[in-house]
Design an enzyme around this catalytic site. Structure first.
Site, mmCIF file in Angstrom:
data_model
loop_
_atom_site.group_PDB
_atom_site.id
_atom_site.type_symbol
_atom_site.label_atom_id
_atom_site.label_comp_id
_atom_site.label_asym_id
_atom_site.label_seq_id
_atom_site.Cartn_x
_atom_site.Cartn_y
_atom_site.Cartn_z
ATOM 1 N N CYS A 1 22.089 10.407 -19.044
ATOM 2 C CA CYS A 1 21.351 11.607 -18.628
ATOM 3 C C CYS A 1 19.920 11.319 -18.179
ATOM 4 C CB CYS A 1 21.344 12.629 -19.762
ATOM 5 S SG CYS A 1 23.003 13.076 -20.315
ATOM 6 N N CYS B 1 16.897 13.131 -23.651
ATOM 7 C CA CYS B 1 17.776 12.278 -24.443
ATOM 8 C C CYS B 1 18.881 11.783 -23.520
ATOM 9 C CB CYS B 1 18.382 13.068 -25.606
ATOM 10 S SG CYS B 1 19.364 14.496 -25.064
ATOM 11 N N HIS C 1 23.500 20.727 -15.567
ATOM 12 C CA HIS C 1 23.119 19.331 -15.798
ATOM 13 C C HIS C 1 24.034 18.352 -15.068
ATOM 14 C CE1 HIS C 1 21.875 15.682 -17.666
ATOM 15 N NE2 HIS C 1 22.766 15.661 -18.637
#
Length: 436
Positions: free
Chosen positions: A99, A422, A392
């Site tokens: 990510c 994160c 996302h």
């Protein structure tokens, strides 16, 4: 505090971010259904170059990321160069940091700028949760390799006879950590229990995210940084993120059942980020190169930090680890920030990191620091909403956050902003940005 590490070239140039752009983000199997990540990347880079009016040969490097890898296009960066009319000699390579992938892409271009090997580059990422690399079972894969080497029909039939019906079923991409077998949502549940984060707190944060994002769109704050896209059959333009629930109420969130720990959990589909398709990119240059081209930078990269922790327990604490390091390298404290933007993978993860940033005990006993990083002022935190609302696309989120934060800093007259995320594997990333 340790000595700051200025991000400048040998000539003293700052690292300028001159522009950024993204596609609208789409929930899985909606507006971008059937559009692979490489095409999303081409869309955003092509439009970014057209809007910037920068000469094609001025871009000397493109670093791009993709988390959900497609075997037919393993180097998405090079495919984007070849598919957008960029100079064929443009250096291009791909990166992946889960990510935090486009954070890594930005850092890599910045390091090339500081090394003096380039004067301008593009960084970004794209992902599609709608076009997935559906695989085959290990048993079928092994047989197919052996069949390819078999010399006779009888040998081939013998090999196929070893397969069971279940071996023929397609295998979707893994959603669990390779090393632990835990899903991201399982880790979010761990964190909710470890840090006493309630279902009500998680739902409230998710609701806040959607309300802020809906307001940002309504006020026209995102129009400049989100492009209009057209996809087959090219009948209707897709112009805005389609995950944002601007009219939802807290009562709506309370109706959903836990998605991971069905009996005792608090993490739901509504207080988590959805699977999403999209792409985002930014152009970076040395400050002097931007002046030569007559460009006014959106802002500057002041510092960055990447961290890693154990994956077995509460592994999504990357922001709590990387934020103090990025601030230290920038020579700043939490109080110096105008904006603080954290990737909302899950509401539980976000709230846990916010809690630990203000914890003296965590700072002393875990980070080995004399004092807490600092409480995050709610008036500075995710002021335009976050990933729970926008969605996302794994590799694109960092570039979205950077562009969004710099535009908002400019609207506020400048200052410092920190963006942090994160990432799977216990990874974390943080960057300090500056706008004038």
């Amino acid at each position: 505090m340790r000595q700051a590490l200025p991000l400048v070239t040998r000539q003293g140039d700052r690292i300028a971010i001159v522009s950024g752009l993204r596609t609208p983000f789409a929930r899985q199997a909606t507006a971008f259904h059937g559009i692979p990540a490489v095409d999303l990347g081409k869309m955003v880079v092509g439009e970014l170059l057209a809007r910037s009016e920068i000469p094609a040969d001025a871009i000397e490097q493109l670093v791009f990321g993709q988390v959900v890898q497609m075997p037919e296009a393993p180097n998405i960066a090079r495919e984007i160069v070849l598919g957008t009319g960029m100079n064929v000699h443009t250096d291009a390579y791909s990166v992946s940091r889960a990510c935090a992938t486009s954070f890594q892409a930005v850092a890599n271009v910045a390091e090339s700028l500081m090394a003096g090997t380039i004067r301008a580059g593009i960084a970004g990422g794209a992902d599609s949760s709608s076009v997935l690399p559906i695989g085959v079972s290990k048993a079928l894969a092994r047989v197919l390799v052996d069949v390819n080497k078999a010399r006779t029909t009888r040998q081939r039939l013998t090999l196929f006879s070893r397969l069971r019906l279940r071996d023929l079923l397609p295998v979707p991409p893994a959603v669990a950590e390779y090393s632990t077998g835990l899903r991201m949502g399982d880790t979010a549940e761990q964190m909710a229990k470890t840090y006493g984060i309630t279902r009500e707190q998680q739902d409230a944060l998710a609701h806040r995210s959607h309300q802020r994002a809906a307001q940002a769109w309504a006020e026209g704050k995102l129009a400049e940084e989100v492009m209009t896209t057209y996809v087959p059959p090219y009948k209707n333009p897709f112009t805005e993120d389609n995950n944002i629930r601007g009219t939802s109420t807290l009562a709506d969130y309370a109706k959903l059942r836990p998605a991971f720990d069905r009996k005792h959990g608090s993490v739901t589909a509504a207080n988590s980020t959805p699977l999403t398709d999209g792409a985002a990119a930014v152009i970076l240059m040395t400050e002097s190169r931007a002046k030569e081209l007559g460009l006014r930078p959106l802002g500057y990269l002041r510092s960055y930090a990447f961290t890693a922790i154990d994956v077995w327990q509460d592994m999504l604490l990357g922001p709590a680890w990387s934020t103090p390091l990025a601030l230290e390298r920038a020579g700043l404290t939490m109080a110096d920030l105008t904006l603080f933007d954290m990737h909302e993978a899950f509401a539980a993860q976000t709230l846990a990191n916010l809690q630990l940033l203000g914890s003296e005990r965590f700072a002393r006993e875990v980070l080995g620091r004399a004092q807490a990083t600092g409480e995050v002022d709610d008036a500075k935190f995710n002021v335009l909403g976050g990933s729970i609302a926008y969605g996302h696309p794994f590799a694109a989120t960092g570039a979205r956050m950077i562009t969004q934060t710099l535009h908002e800093l400019r609207r506020r007259g400048g200052g410092f902003g920190l963006v942090t995320a994160c990432a799977a594997g216990g990874l974390g990333a943080a960057m300090v940005l500056e706008a004038e």
